[in-house]
Design an enzyme around this catalytic site. Structure first.
Site, PDB file in Angstrom:
ATOM      1  N   LYS A  25      11.077  -5.486   4.171  1.00  0.00           N
ATOM      2  CA  LYS A  25      10.623  -4.573   4.946  1.00  0.00           C
ATOM      3  C   LYS A  25       9.085  -4.049   4.551  1.00  0.00           C
ATOM      4  O   LYS A  25       8.466  -3.751   5.860  1.00  0.00           O
ATOM      5  CB  LYS A  25      11.248  -3.181   4.385  1.00  0.00           C
ATOM      6  CG  LYS A  25      10.718  -1.716   4.627  1.00  0.00           C
ATOM      7  CD  LYS A  25      11.437  -0.739   3.809  1.00  0.00           C
ATOM      8  CE  LYS A  25      10.992   0.642   4.189  1.00  0.00           C
ATOM      9  NZ  LYS A  25       9.534   0.936   3.349  1.00  0.00           N
ATOM     10  N   ASN A  26       8.585  -4.258   3.526  1.00  0.00           N
ATOM     11  CA  ASN A  26       7.103  -3.962   3.311  1.00  0.00           C
ATOM     12  C   ASN A  26       6.105  -4.999   3.813  1.00  0.00           C
ATOM     13  O   ASN A  26       5.135  -4.981   3.894  1.00  0.00           O
ATOM     14  CB  ASN A  26       6.955  -3.931   1.751  1.00  0.00           C
ATOM     15  CG  ASN A  26       7.667  -2.448   1.307  1.00  0.00           C
ATOM     16  OD1 ASN A  26       7.719  -1.556   2.116  1.00  0.00           O
ATOM     17  ND2 ASN A  26       7.764  -2.683  -0.264  1.00  0.00           N
ATOM     18  N   ARG A  94       6.292   6.576   6.327  1.00  0.00           N
ATOM     19  CA  ARG A  94       4.950   6.684   5.888  1.00  0.00           C
ATOM     20  C   ARG A  94       4.019   5.397   6.572  1.00  0.00           C
ATOM     21  O   ARG A  94       2.773   5.606   6.886  1.00  0.00           O
ATOM     22  CB  ARG A  94       5.057   6.598   4.383  1.00  0.00           C
ATOM     23  CG  ARG A  94       3.754   6.150   3.766  1.00  0.00           C
ATOM     24  CD  ARG A  94       4.169   5.930   2.268  1.00  0.00           C
ATOM     25  NE  ARG A  94       5.013   5.142   1.951  1.00  0.00           N
ATOM     26  CZ  ARG A  94       4.736   3.705   1.525  1.00  0.00           C
ATOM     27  NH1 ARG A  94       3.318   3.377   1.428  1.00  0.00           N
ATOM     28  NH2 ARG A  94       5.720   2.907   0.976  1.00  0.00           N
ATOM     29  N   CYS A 118       9.380   8.846   2.777  1.00  0.00           N
ATOM     30  CA  CYS A 118      10.107   9.576   1.513  1.00  0.00           C
ATOM     31  C   CYS A 118       8.979  10.354   0.705  1.00  0.00           C
ATOM     32  O   CYS A 118       7.931  10.320   0.711  1.00  0.00           O
ATOM     33  CB  CYS A 118      10.552   8.433   0.454  1.00  0.00           C
ATOM     34  SG  CYS A 118      11.760   7.346   0.978  1.00  0.00           S
ATOM     35  N   ARG A 123       0.850  11.018  -1.616  1.00  0.00           N
ATOM     36  CA  ARG A 123       0.705   9.823  -1.130  1.00  0.00           C
ATOM     37  C   ARG A 123      -0.429   9.889  -0.085  1.00  0.00           C
ATOM     38  O   ARG A 123      -0.207   9.776   0.998  1.00  0.00           O
ATOM     39  CB  ARG A 123       1.912   9.103  -0.489  1.00  0.00           C
ATOM     40  CG  ARG A 123       3.052   9.059  -1.482  1.00  0.00           C
ATOM     41  CD  ARG A 123       4.186   8.360  -0.641  1.00  0.00           C
ATOM     42  NE  ARG A 123       4.351   6.849  -1.073  1.00  0.00           N
ATOM     43  CZ  ARG A 123       5.429   6.280  -0.854  1.00  0.00           C
ATOM     44  NH1 ARG A 123       6.591   6.829  -0.352  1.00  0.00           N
ATOM     45  NH2 ARG A 123       5.180   4.852  -1.161  1.00  0.00           N
ATOM     46  N   PRO A 124      -1.356  10.337  -0.438  1.00  0.00           N
ATOM     47  CA  PRO A 124      -2.649  10.539   0.124  1.00  0.00           C
ATOM     48  C   PRO A 124      -3.177   9.366   1.239  1.00  0.00           C
ATOM     49  O   PRO A 124      -3.146   8.147   0.565  1.00  0.00           O
ATOM     50  CB  PRO A 124      -3.761  11.285  -0.511  1.00  0.00           C
ATOM     51  CG  PRO A 124      -3.537  10.401  -1.805  1.00  0.00           C
ATOM     52  CD  PRO A 124      -2.040  10.618  -2.001  1.00  0.00           C
ATOM     53  N   ILE A 125      -3.817   9.585   2.505  1.00  0.00           N
ATOM     54  CA  ILE A 125      -4.274   8.559   3.102  1.00  0.00           C
ATOM     55  C   ILE A 125      -5.923   8.325   3.062  1.00  0.00           C
ATOM     56  O   ILE A 125      -6.520   7.976   3.863  1.00  0.00           O
ATOM     57  CB  ILE A 125      -3.691   8.842   4.714  1.00  0.00           C
ATOM     58  CG1 ILE A 125      -4.164  10.146   5.195  1.00  0.00           C
ATOM     59  CG2 ILE A 125      -2.254   8.718   4.902  1.00  0.00           C
ATOM     60  CD1 ILE A 125      -3.720  10.336   6.586  1.00  0.00           C
ATOM     61  N   ASP A 126      -6.471   9.213   2.215  1.00  0.00           N
ATOM     62  CA  ASP A 126      -7.555   9.337   1.912  1.00  0.00           C
ATOM     63  C   ASP A 126      -8.567   7.870   1.879  1.00  0.00           C
ATOM     64  O   ASP A 126      -9.503   7.660   2.449  1.00  0.00           O
ATOM     65  CB  ASP A 126      -8.163   9.868   0.776  1.00  0.00           C
ATOM     66  CG  ASP A 126      -7.698  11.587   0.494  1.00  0.00           C
ATOM     67  OD1 ASP A 126      -6.637  11.494   1.224  1.00  0.00           O
ATOM     68  OD2 ASP A 126      -7.996  12.165  -0.091  1.00  0.00           O
ATOM     69  N   ASP A 307       8.803   0.492  -6.606  1.00  0.00           N
ATOM     70  CA  ASP A 307       9.863   0.662  -5.858  1.00  0.00           C
ATOM     71  C   ASP A 307      11.085   0.038  -6.707  1.00  0.00           C
ATOM     72  O   ASP A 307      12.352   0.448  -5.990  1.00  0.00           O
ATOM     73  CB  ASP A 307       9.599  -0.261  -4.500  1.00  0.00           C
ATOM     74  CG  ASP A 307       8.969   0.284  -3.560  1.00  0.00           C
ATOM     75  OD1 ASP A 307       8.607   1.536  -3.584  1.00  0.00           O
ATOM     76  OD2 ASP A 307       8.462  -0.151  -2.501  1.00  0.00           O
ATOM     77  N   VAL A 329       2.311   4.680 -10.603  1.00  0.00           N
ATOM     78  CA  VAL A 329       1.777   4.519  -9.427  1.00  0.00           C
ATOM     79  C   VAL A 329       2.107   6.022  -8.473  1.00  0.00           C
ATOM     80  O   VAL A 329       1.317   6.615  -7.864  1.00  0.00           O
ATOM     81  CB  VAL A 329       2.470   3.514  -8.598  1.00  0.00           C
ATOM     82  CG1 VAL A 329       2.162   3.542  -7.012  1.00  0.00           C
ATOM     83  CG2 VAL A 329       1.990   2.392  -9.304  1.00  0.00           C
ATOM     84  N   ARG A 398      16.933   2.869   5.726  1.00  0.00           N
ATOM     85  CA  ARG A 398      15.498   2.555   6.135  1.00  0.00           C
ATOM     86  C   ARG A 398      14.897   1.444   5.580  1.00  0.00           C
ATOM     87  O   ARG A 398      13.885   0.590   6.241  1.00  0.00           O
ATOM     88  CB  ARG A 398      14.650   3.826   5.578  1.00  0.00           C
ATOM     89  CG  ARG A 398      14.717   5.149   6.195  1.00  0.00           C
ATOM     90  CD  ARG A 398      13.598   6.261   5.751  1.00  0.00           C
ATOM     91  NE  ARG A 398      12.311   5.553   5.621  1.00  0.00           N
ATOM     92  CZ  ARG A 398      11.501   5.474   4.392  1.00  0.00           C
ATOM     93  NH1 ARG A 398      11.980   5.777   3.240  1.00  0.00           N
ATOM     94  NH2 ARG A 398      10.430   4.829   4.626  1.00  0.00           N
TER      95      ARG A 398
END
Length: 419
Positions: A25-26, A94, A118, A123-126, A307, A329, A398
């Protein structure tokens, strides 16, 4: 009141058998996002997941034809497409943010909202936005909308990531591959799924060099050709089924790369499991009773994967003795704790730390709070005495293809039901 789909599980069966891990998946999600740079791509060993379906919806909206034949997805550009991603698809997962880099490189602009997925704490996208700004992107936030443009086109840059973020590394690689200049990335993540993305981009025409010091040099192209690429096996799925055998006292062989699972396999050995490996296979024989694993600290690859934290907490809950977890994490990734407690797990949480004392587990009514937490409560229910029900299983779908049939194949008493 309408019924919802759920699972009915009767614990106590020892799981045994042989299975092959699906495509990761990843790995497939960033590669599907990267197909926006190409005219035509064939993606083999593509798992049938709800997150993959969301990616296909986004690609169709962006002007691509997407067809599935067995485990192969064919993605073909039909027209220039739109330069926005609808909010309903952005919020569905995400990984939708990974379309940003490719769309900026290809079209010079894209409008979207922050991604969903999730709920695992911040889980910032900065890091994504900061890296793309260094390549010339102009990104403004208007309420819940991100307007992203590259007025003069993206340009090469020397970008250092302050943290080895997997998503930011992937977004940066995709953007750089579609930019006809050289980009140097330092501080990048090193997960196997990133290596798979680089292999896809190389096959499409980008020049990518991984240096011994960890730096990545990308010489992009204005247009990539596309290619035929096979997704690597899913190491998280493989570890989940190894854990399912471990927690039930069983024996299983999983076809996947042991090289990608060194840290989880070491933890399983500490818990008393006998493990033998081949080049692309892992066989686990569980003890009569698992032992505590000592200390488990989640870290970027090659460390212990975040995970798998929830899944190994389920193992620890059924083991004899103590296991201590430190989550570095996503420090608030503890939503599964309350569900495991419903089964009788003895868990104490303090900040980013948790200590588990193994105890007999008893079946209960459970719910999935996120993807990996869902797998964890299912595994705990397989080891519990009596019957359990599990709701909100869309989270599991998912990230796990054929989850219930695979567990049934291994001998689990599990079935879909309405709850």
């Amino acid at each position: 009141m309408p019924f919802m789909r759920g699972l009915r599980i009767v614990g106590g069966n020892r799981l045994s058998g042989t299975i092959a891990a699906h495509g990761a998946k990843n790995a497939v999600l960033p590669i599907l996002a990267a197909t926006v740079l190409c005219s035509r791509s064939e993606i083999k060993n593509c798992p049938d997941l709800s997150d993959v379906a969301v990616s296909c919806h986004i690609l169709r909206h962006l002007g691509f034809a997407v067809e599935r034949a067995g485990d192969t997805l064919t993605v073909t550009r039909e027209d220039t497409g739109c330069r926005d991603v609808p909010p309903e698809w952005m919020r569905a997962m995400r990984s939708s943010i990974l379309f940003l880099g490719g769309m900026l490189a290809r079209c010079g602009s894209v409008t979207l909202c922050p991604p969903g997925g999730c709920a695992l704490g911040g889980r910032p996208i900065d890091l994504h936005l900061s890296a793309l700004r260094q390549m010339g992107a102009v990104i403004t936030e208007e309420g819940d909308t991100l307007r992203c443009t590259a007025p003069g086109g993206l340009h090469g840059a020397a970008v250092r990531l302050p943290y080895p973020s997997v998503g930011a590394t992937e977004n940066l690689l995709i953007a750089a591959a579609g930019t006809p200049a050289e980009t140097k990335i330092t501080g990048a993540a090193a997960e196997p799924e990133i290596t798979d993305l680089m292999a896809y981009l190389r096959a499409c025409g980008a020049l990518i060099e991984s240096r011994p010091d960890g730096a990545i040099l990308v010489q992009g192209r204005e247009a990539l050709t596309g290619c035929c690429h096979t997704i690597l096996p899913d190491r998280i799925e493989a570890a989940t089924y190894l854990a399912a055998a471990a927690i039930t006292g069983g024996k299983v062989t999983v076809y996947a790369s042991p090289e990608h699972l060194a840290a989880p396999l070491a933890a399983l050995r500490r818990m008393g499991c006998r493990i033998t490996t081949g080049e692309q296979s892992i066989t686990l024989i569980a003890p009569e009773r698992l032992q505590g694993a000592g200390n488990i600290v989640t870290l970027p690859y090659p460390g212990f994967p975040t995970d798998l934290q929830a899944i190994f907490m389920a193992l620890a809950a059924a083991a004899e003795g103590y296991t201590a977890f430190t989550e570095t994490v996503f420090p608030r990734r503890w939503a599964h704790v309350e569900e495991l407690r419903r089964l009788g797990a003895d868990i104490t949480v303090a900040g980013s730390h948790a200590v588990i004392r193994g105890a007999p587990l008893i079946g209960s009514a459970l719910t999935c709070t996120d993807l990996r937490a869902g797998a964890a409560v299912v595994l705990a229910a397989l080891a519990a005495r009596g019957e359990s029900t599990v709701t909100a299983i869309s989270h599991i779908e998912r990230g796990y293809a054929d989850f219930v049939p695979t567990l049934r194949h291994l001998g689990a008493d599990i079935c879909l039901t309405e709850v």
